[in-house]
Design a protein around this motif. Sequence first.
Motif, PDB file in Angstrom:
ATOM      1  N   ASN A 115      14.857  51.670  44.231  1.00  0.00           N
ATOM      2  CA  ASN A 115      15.746  52.351  44.577  1.00  0.00           C
ATOM      3  C   ASN A 115      16.380  52.461  46.037  1.00  0.00           C
ATOM      4  N   GLY A 116      16.001  51.835  46.848  1.00  0.00           N
ATOM      5  CA  GLY A 116      15.290  51.744  48.287  1.00  0.00           C
ATOM      6  C   GLY A 116      16.894  50.669  48.198  1.00  0.00           C
ATOM      7  N   ARG A 117      17.677  50.856  49.769  1.00  0.00           N
ATOM      8  CA  ARG A 117      18.352  49.148  50.369  1.00  0.00           C
ATOM      9  C   ARG A 117      16.942  47.944  51.164  1.00  0.00           C
ATOM     10  N   HIS A 118      17.308  48.440  52.085  1.00  0.00           N
ATOM     11  CA  HIS A 118      16.574  47.300  52.574  1.00  0.00           C
ATOM     12  C   HIS A 118      14.531  48.156  53.016  1.00  0.00           C
ATOM     13  N   ASP A 119      14.724  47.215  51.775  1.00  0.00           N
ATOM     14  CA  ASP A 119      13.029  47.984  51.145  1.00  0.00           C
ATOM     15  C   ASP A 119      11.877  47.527  52.666  1.00  0.00           C
ATOM     16  N   TYR A 120      12.220  45.714  52.777  1.00  0.00           N
ATOM     17  CA  TYR A 120      10.966  45.377  53.553  1.00  0.00           C
ATOM     18  C   TYR A 120      11.622  44.846  54.732  1.00  0.00           C
ATOM     19  N   VAL A 121      12.103  45.841  56.121  1.00  0.00           N
ATOM     20  CA  VAL A 121      12.838  45.320  56.749  1.00  0.00           C
ATOM     21  C   VAL A 121      12.180  45.398  57.736  1.00  0.00           C
ATOM     22  N   THR A 122      13.308  44.645  59.176  1.00  0.00           N
ATOM     23  CA  THR A 122      12.872  44.937  60.767  1.00  0.00           C
ATOM     24  C   THR A 122      14.035  45.063  61.460  1.00  0.00           C
ATOM     25  N   GLY A 123      13.987  45.790  62.288  1.00  0.00           N
ATOM     26  CA  GLY A 123      15.402  45.905  63.410  1.00  0.00           C
ATOM     27  C   GLY A 123      14.931  45.265  64.458  1.00  0.00           C
ATOM     28  N   PRO A 124      16.604  45.517  65.258  1.00  0.00           N
ATOM     29  CA  PRO A 124      16.673  44.574  66.160  1.00  0.00           C
ATOM     30  C   PRO A 124      15.238  44.077  67.588  1.00  0.00           C
ATOM     31  N   MET A 125      14.975  42.978  67.597  1.00  0.00           N
ATOM     32  CA  MET A 125      14.132  42.687  68.620  1.00  0.00           C
ATOM     33  C   MET A 125      13.016  43.158  68.171  1.00  0.00           C
ATOM     34  N   THR A 126      12.347  42.760  66.890  1.00  0.00           N
ATOM     35  CA  THR A 126      10.836  43.034  66.638  1.00  0.00           C
ATOM     36  C   THR A 126      10.562  41.725  66.933  1.00  0.00           C
ATOM     37  N   PRO A 127       9.672  42.263  67.987  1.00  0.00           N
ATOM     38  CA  PRO A 127       9.036  41.044  68.367  1.00  0.00           C
ATOM     39  C   PRO A 127       7.836  40.238  67.755  1.00  0.00           C
ATOM     40  N   GLY A 128       7.636  40.740  66.175  1.00  0.00           N
ATOM     41  CA  GLY A 128       6.695  39.875  65.456  1.00  0.00           C
ATOM     42  C   GLY A 128       5.044  39.804  66.565  1.00  0.00           C
ATOM     43  N   VAL A 129       4.046  38.762  66.199  1.00  0.00           N
ATOM     44  CA  VAL A 129       4.297  39.289  64.827  1.00  0.00           C
ATOM     45  C   VAL A 129       3.659  40.089  63.764  1.00  0.00           C
ATOM     46  N   ASN A 130       4.438  39.936  62.280  1.00  0.00           N
ATOM     47  CA  ASN A 130       4.364  41.472  61.535  1.00  0.00           C
ATOM     48  C   ASN A 130       4.882  41.005  59.872  1.00  0.00           C
ATOM     49  N   VAL A 131       3.549  42.161  58.765  1.00  0.00           N
ATOM     50  CA  VAL A 131       3.495  41.120  57.585  1.00  0.00           C
ATOM     51  C   VAL A 131       3.970  42.013  57.105  1.00  0.00           C
ATOM     52  N   PHE A 132       4.384  41.918  55.619  1.00  0.00           N
ATOM     53  CA  PHE A 132       4.794  42.357  54.328  1.00  0.00           C
ATOM     54  C   PHE A 132       4.273  41.810  53.343  1.00  0.00           C
ATOM     55  N   LEU A 133       2.762  42.351  53.135  1.00  0.00           N
ATOM     56  CA  LEU A 133       2.609  41.502  51.368  1.00  0.00           C
ATOM     57  C   LEU A 133       1.904  42.417  50.848  1.00  0.00           C
ATOM     58  N   ASP A 134       2.301  41.522  49.344  1.00  0.00           N
ATOM     59  CA  ASP A 134       2.030  42.539  48.067  1.00  0.00           C
ATOM     60  C   ASP A 134       2.997  43.367  47.967  1.00  0.00           C
ATOM     61  N   GLY A 135       4.095  42.933  47.713  1.00  0.00           N
ATOM     62  CA  GLY A 135       5.071  44.307  48.122  1.00  0.00           C
ATOM     63  C   GLY A 135       6.084  44.290  47.116  1.00  0.00           C
ATOM     64  N   TYR A 136       6.963  44.959  46.215  1.00  0.00           N
ATOM     65  CA  TYR A 136       7.444  45.436  44.766  1.00  0.00           C
ATOM     66  C   TYR A 136       8.846  46.330  44.868  1.00  0.00           C
ATOM     67  N   ALA A 137       9.907  45.782  45.598  1.00  0.00           N
ATOM     68  CA  ALA A 137      11.167  45.992  45.463  1.00  0.00           C
ATOM     69  C   ALA A 137      11.501  46.824  44.405  1.00  0.00           C
ATOM     70  N   ASN A 138      11.762  47.297  43.382  1.00  0.00           N
ATOM     71  CA  ASN A 138      12.393  47.767  41.717  1.00  0.00           C
ATOM     72  C   ASN A 138      14.092  47.881  42.241  1.00  0.00           C
ATOM     73  N   LEU A 139      14.572  48.114  41.328  1.00  0.00           N
ATOM     74  CA  LEU A 139      16.215  47.994  41.843  1.00  0.00           C
ATOM     75  C   LEU A 139      16.729  48.727  42.439  1.00  0.00           C
ATOM     76  N   ALA A 140      16.272  47.223  44.058  1.00  0.00           N
ATOM     77  CA  ALA A 140      17.177  47.872  45.230  1.00  0.00           C
ATOM     78  C   ALA A 140      18.624  47.757  45.206  1.00  0.00           C
ATOM     79  N   TRP A 141      19.221  47.958  46.125  1.00  0.00           N
ATOM     80  CA  TRP A 141      20.613  47.914  46.048  1.00  0.00           C
ATOM     81  C   TRP A 141      20.949  47.581  47.573  1.00  0.00           C
ATOM     82  N   SER A 142      20.389  46.138  48.078  1.00  0.00           N
ATOM     83  CA  SER A 142      20.669  45.185  48.894  1.00  0.00           C
ATOM     84  C   SER A 142      19.282  44.590  49.271  1.00  0.00           C
ATOM     85  N   ASP A 143      19.683  44.045  50.558  1.00  0.00           N
ATOM     86  CA  ASP A 143      18.571  43.051  50.797  1.00  0.00           C
ATOM     87  C   ASP A 143      17.278  43.402  51.960  1.00  0.00           C
TER      88      ASP A 143
END
Length: 735
Positions: free
Chosen positions: A561-589
């Motif tokens: 029941n989240g919205r932006h479940d795996y998300v980065t904010g403005p000018m986040t410079p990387g590298v960053n990793v989201f690995l093996d995640g499950y966003a169930n019943l998401a309300w947005s992207d």
Amino acid sequence: MLCHLFNPVTLCICIALSYPHSSNSDPIDDKRYIRRKNAGSKHSLEAKTSLAKIDEVTRQRELQSLPTKRPTLSPNDDNYWDPSMLDSVLEDDNYWDPSMLDSLLSPPSSRSPVSMSPISAQSSRILSLPPSAKPTVSPSIKPTDVPTVAPFVTPTSKPTKTPTIPPSTSSPTTAPTKKKPVHAELVYPGSDGRLVYVEHNNKREDQLVNTIPDFSYCGYQGGGVAIPTVGTDTDQIPIKITLFPQPNGIDRARIQNAINYVSSLPPDEHGFRGAVLLKAGLYHVDDDMIEGEAALLLNVSGVVLRGEGQGSNNELSQSTTVLKTSVEFMHEIIRIDNRRTRLRYLEINSTRINDAYVGTGAMKFTVENPTLFTVGEVVHVKFTPNEKWLSDIYANTWMKSDSILWTTSDYSINYERTITHIVNNTVHIHSPIVQPMQTKYGGGEVHKLVKRRSFEQRLTQIGIENLRLEGPGVTPTLSTTSKHRLVDAIMIQYSENCWVRNVTSLHASNSAVQIVRSQYITVEDSAYLKPEGRISGGFRYSFYIHRNATHNLVQRTFTENGRHDYVTGPMTPGVNVFLDGYANLAWSDSGPHQRWATGTLFDSIKVTNHPNDIDDSALVVEHRGGGGSGHGWAGAQQVFWNTESPVVVCDAPRGHRSYAIGVIGQEAMSEKVDNSEMGVYRGHYDSLGTHVALRSLYLAQLQDRLGREAVKSVTTESQRQGFIWDELYERYHVD
């Protein structure tokens, strides 16, 4: 149209253009290409539909049969074609021939990649050859510092079926057919087992200088290092204080005093002072809380706050440690930060980068004055954009009248790196560049970094473990839409080499964990459940990497029941990793949210949308136009790898790329600024509708760089065997 006045080639173009057509999107099959419903665009659905569109793999197959005669266009035109260009026909969007119709609408039978330039003498393990050729890496360029190991491959026996979530009424009626996995076009194992990176161009360019970045430097201690354990053995972090919950429910001050005591102890040779152990039970931690602050503060390095268990699903066991707040104002439960000692660098000894083009994935570049630097120094590799860059990416074209416009100074972005060695005027860095830097777009600079004050430092070696963090739910005085509640369960700021593991948050309105201006953080085996707060902007960013946070790893996590479940904010410079995640019943992207996040890997992420959601939830990288206060391009150099979601949007501006590789989901046009608009192009799609053979890019890259034992140090057995979405669902889903 007076098509009869023109030659046959022009006639073909006229026929194609007599249909609603995208001048900036690549051809894809219109049966697989949908528009996200209730899109906020000023254009109608009909105006966005193309005659015939096929995915990237099919388009490559068509190169063999395309006629040789093509429209004559100016070299300055976006659709200009030249035989030397890699994207010649792939991006010659206005070309059409009636004989292509049958093949365009038929499924591909085999991969027929375009021919690329020969290998450069200086591109070790980076080939400019088609993946299907599976070239043998020359012994003269084979690395010798890393053992040869087999890459992670998608298992032939699939995991058990994941739980089915009722689709919304406008979800695609036919699920994509899963095909036998093949290797990706741009990174795959060579004949010796080592990964091969294919050099390629960015959108509307022909320079083959970019590669998929190596994301394996993300996570605690730079990846591949096990998180320390707490216990009584000599190699474990010692427990200094053990607390039990009090029957009177006044626990906050007691726990904070225990944290302060351990913080006063001297650190050992590894930087650890000790752990505070909270025995199982319920702790009320809101006595004497201050609005806007955290219940508990860890502001000294080397301290671990540990419970005995996070619980599972909706169940509390005798081994669960619960920290609970009931106050009805905005607050956090745990914060890692020290406002007095925050590290803020000063930039000195700057020099310009000489190279006309430093591509994505590069780990070296030449500079004007290398004598300003020494090996081991921390530097900013700074992207310094000019007005041409803003113009060519159409940064401000689609803004609203009240949007905050992008400027070159605002988007001068720093990438913190360490110099590994210097050869003549070539500087080598420890982790890849993700933002391509071209002289024509302002190029880049390198700045040596020094502390403003000697005592400034990032907090390090702090851990949060085995806890259930719970805010107030709905009460007679607190509605579900109110913001006056728990905002972030855990906030991490100005820190490095810290971790969160086995933590579940409940009733947080924003995040389970938010990572801000921090690096080398690992968050794992954690969940964001039963969130409160509005289903709108500013709420429900379940796992959030934000504001100059880099080299972070979020793995084995679950949201509901989240919205932006795996998300980065403005000018986040990387590298960053989201690995093996499950966003169930998401309300947005999920994906980059706003203002040019770069270099994020979304690896083996599964998203299912809430049946009451007005849009199909998706993995998205797009130009958001004037969304919010002027989000513009949410990001670039984003990689979706072996993901599953109802829909996927993968767009990119000129001079950049984003990648959708092995994704299962319906390709869709952005609901903001789609790729029929000027300056917005379809990203790189590979194997749409089926997973590629490398199950996890991050784990394959980690194994390639550090070996099999490094992977074992940071993964579970089931994770090494394949996708773990079923396991996450069974562990965390709330009935």
